[in-house]
Design an enzyme around this catalytic site. Sequence first.
Site, mmCIF file in Angstrom:
data_model
loop_
_atom_site.group_PDB
_atom_site.id
_atom_site.type_symbol
_atom_site.label_atom_id
_atom_site.label_comp_id
_atom_site.label_asym_id
_atom_site.label_seq_id
_atom_site.Cartn_x
_atom_site.Cartn_y
_atom_site.Cartn_z
ATOM 1 N N HIS A 73 -4.639 6.889 0.214
ATOM 2 C CA HIS A 73 -3.828 5.675 0.194
ATOM 3 C C HIS A 73 -4.395 4.703 -0.833
ATOM 4 O O HIS A 73 -5.475 4.927 -1.373
ATOM 5 C CB HIS A 73 -3.684 5.048 1.592
ATOM 6 C CG HIS A 73 -4.920 4.431 2.160
ATOM 7 N ND1 HIS A 73 -5.962 5.165 2.656
ATOM 8 C CD2 HIS A 73 -5.268 3.133 2.331
ATOM 9 C CE1 HIS A 73 -6.904 4.351 3.120
ATOM 10 N NE2 HIS A 73 -6.516 3.104 2.922
ATOM 11 N N GLU A 131 0.848 -1.196 0.000
ATOM 12 C CA GLU A 131 0.000 0.000 0.000
ATOM 13 C C GLU A 131 0.884 1.246 0.000
ATOM 14 O O GLU A 131 2.017 1.230 0.477
ATOM 15 C CB GLU A 131 -0.941 0.007 1.216
ATOM 16 C CG GLU A 131 -2.068 -0.997 1.109
ATOM 17 C CD GLU A 131 -3.228 -0.712 2.062
ATOM 18 O OE1 GLU A 131 -3.248 0.332 2.739
ATOM 19 O OE2 GLU A 131 -4.132 -1.577 2.139
ATOM 20 N N HIS A 182 -5.342 0.657 -2.133
ATOM 21 C CA HIS A 182 -5.802 -0.654 -1.650
ATOM 22 C C HIS A 182 -5.491 -1.713 -2.699
ATOM 23 O O HIS A 182 -5.571 -1.423 -3.902
ATOM 24 C CB HIS A 182 -7.319 -0.650 -1.414
ATOM 25 C CG HIS A 182 -7.716 -0.285 -0.029
ATOM 26 N ND1 HIS A 182 -8.982 -0.460 0.454
ATOM 27 C CD2 HIS A 182 -6.997 0.227 1.001
ATOM 28 C CE1 HIS A 182 -9.042 -0.053 1.715
ATOM 29 N NE2 HIS A 182 -7.851 0.375 2.068
ATOM 30 N N ASP A 239 -9.111 1.874 8.489
ATOM 31 C CA ASP A 239 -9.226 3.199 7.857
ATOM 32 C C ASP A 239 -10.231 4.063 8.617
ATOM 33 O O ASP A 239 -9.967 5.237 8.902
ATOM 34 C CB ASP A 239 -9.711 3.077 6.408
ATOM 35 C CG ASP A 239 -8.686 2.414 5.512
ATOM 36 O OD1 ASP A 239 -7.489 2.488 5.829
ATOM 37 O OD2 ASP A 239 -9.087 1.822 4.489
#
Length: 167
Positions: free
Chosen positions: A107, A45, A109, A120
């Site tokens: 971010h 990630e 995934h 999250d």
Amino acid sequence: MVFAKPIGQDVVLVNPVNTGGLILLEGEVLGAIARHRQRSKIAPEQGGVLLGYRRDPHLHVVSASFPARGDHATRISFKREDPSHAAKALRMWKNTDRKIDYLGEWHTHPEMHPNPSSIDKHAWAAIRAVTHEVMLFVIAGTDEDWWIGCGDHNGIAQVDPKLVTAP
Ligand SMILES: [Zn+2]
């Protein structure tokens, strides 16, 4: 949501939290984030902060920070720990006479159609708890899909993919 426009072009979304508010995402920033998508089976990630202007009720994302050596990333987690993220935010804030602000987090995934994990949601709740500002949260999937949400201390709402307007 999948944007109809080619990556690299500006996108305008309707802010689900601020009545009448829009979210302008500059194409250059979206493109830079999209280049960090976890396209390979082993890619970890990636993530960073979103930076830009608060023009109440609108948000205008003009920059972001990107992964660095001090971050802690696995295939299914990203902890933003390198000091360069906060340093970039502070530098831009100072250089623009406090106009460019910390707007949120992005971010990646390792899934085609990203959705926020419980980790999250907890991390975002901690951010929302310490500010009265509306914050933006972006997750980039492996292919072309995005999850985008907005929240303040009262809660968080996903941007309606149907409410994408042309700039
Ligand atoms: Zn996540």
